[in-house]
Design an enzyme around this catalytic site. Structure first.
Site, PDB file in Angstrom:
ATOM      1  CB  THR A 157      63.430  13.034  18.486  1.00  0.00           C
ATOM      2  OG1 THR A 157      63.927  14.011  19.396  1.00  0.00           O
ATOM      3  CG2 THR A 157      63.286  13.652  17.106  1.00  0.00           C
ATOM      4  CG  ASN A 158      60.566  16.192  21.909  1.00  0.00           C
ATOM      5  OD1 ASN A 158      61.138  17.281  21.914  1.00  0.00           O
ATOM      6  ND2 ASN A 158      60.819  15.268  22.826  1.00  0.00           N
ATOM      7  CG  ASP A 159      58.727  19.828  16.662  1.00  0.00           C
ATOM      8  OD1 ASP A 159      59.563  19.359  15.873  1.00  0.00           O
ATOM      9  OD2 ASP A 159      57.527  20.003  16.386  1.00  0.00           O
ATOM     10  CB  SER A 160      62.590  19.991  22.827  1.00  0.00           C
ATOM     11  OG  SER A 160      63.447  20.772  23.621  1.00  0.00           O
TER      12      SER A 160
END
Ligand code: CTP
Ligand code: CA
Length: 227
Positions: free
Chosen positions: A33-36
């Site tokens: 996933t990512n940091d959004s």
């Protein structure tokens, strides 16, 4: 009548917003996933509803509460998010793609938890489809499509290149190296471009305020029929 339009400039409009991070499963307990945080997209959805729009929020993983008065569709992977967006897009007037979408996903999803071994492990990734590009290809002339571009360098050139490649009407460029901008923060610093160049420059402000200013700009374009 004009008072009403002032307060609810998106009355009668359908707005679809994507927000948050996609999650790409490796096995039943692990994912990429990512940091959004979802803050920017959720603020846009909330503000669009306040301005009178009928809002559909297609969300990935997010750390913030869902705003009142919006229809929420929860998705995990990029492919799920794309399916949700493509099935809802035809009836929309405005599509705003604030989600941070994974460019790649694991080539295979293990049906059971992967056990460790003595050797190293290679994870093969394959390219994800580009949701914004798919929307750009399918959109009708009356629909206004807004993309986001998160950049660390050459912000303007990369943003305008993305706008043209993905056939969107507006692109909101984030220079994520600027203090107070980008992932996780409550504030943002954005510039908005259309195919002709810069159309809106916003200083450091709360994401809610960014949302309000961006939507006011969009409402104005819709009223003038400038798409
Ligand atoms: N986007 C998308 N589907 C993808 C990747 C991106 O819909 N598979 C959308 C994002 O939601 C955003 C815009 O495209 O609105 C730009 O995303 P960004 O990651 O900045 O651009 P990319 O084209 O993926 O290029 P890169 O990551 O290499 O800068
Ligand atoms: Ca990307």
């Amino acid at each position: 009548e004009s008072f009403f339009n002032e307060k609810k400039p998106l009355r009668g409009k359908r707005v679809l917003v994507t927000a948050g991070a996609t999650m790409e499963r490796i096995d039943p307990v692990r994912y990429l996933t990512n940091d959004s945080s979802g803050k920017m997209g959720y603020a846009i959805a909330e503000q669009a509803a306040r301005m009178g729009a009928e809002v559909t929020l297609v969300t990935g993983k997010a750390t913030v509460a869902v705003p009142n008065g919006v229809k929420v569709i929860r998705t995990e992977s990029t492919i799920e998010m794309m399916d949700a967006v493509l099935s809802a897009m035809d009836e929309q007037d405005v599509i705003i793609k604030a989600a941070a979408v994974s460019d790649y996903r694991p080539a295979e999803q293990a049906p059971e938890k992967i056990k460790k071994t003595e050797s190293e492990m290679m994870l093969k990734l394959v390219k994800n489809p580009d949701i914004l590009q798919a929307v750009g290809e399918r959109k009708k002339a009356s629909q206004l499509v807004v993309g986001f571009a998160a950049e660390t360098h050459n912000v303007e050139a990369f943003a305008i290149d993305k706008l043209k490649r993905k056939r969107c009407d507006l692109i909101v460029a984030n220079d994520v190296t600027v203090p107070g901008a980008g992932f996780g923060t409550d504030t943002n610093v954005v510039n908005v471009y259309d195919a002709n160049g810069l159309v809106l420059r916003l200083p450091l402000m709360e994401k809610r305020e960014v949302a309000a200013r961006l939507l006011a700009f969009i409402a104005d374009r819709l009223t003038k029929g400038e798409i």
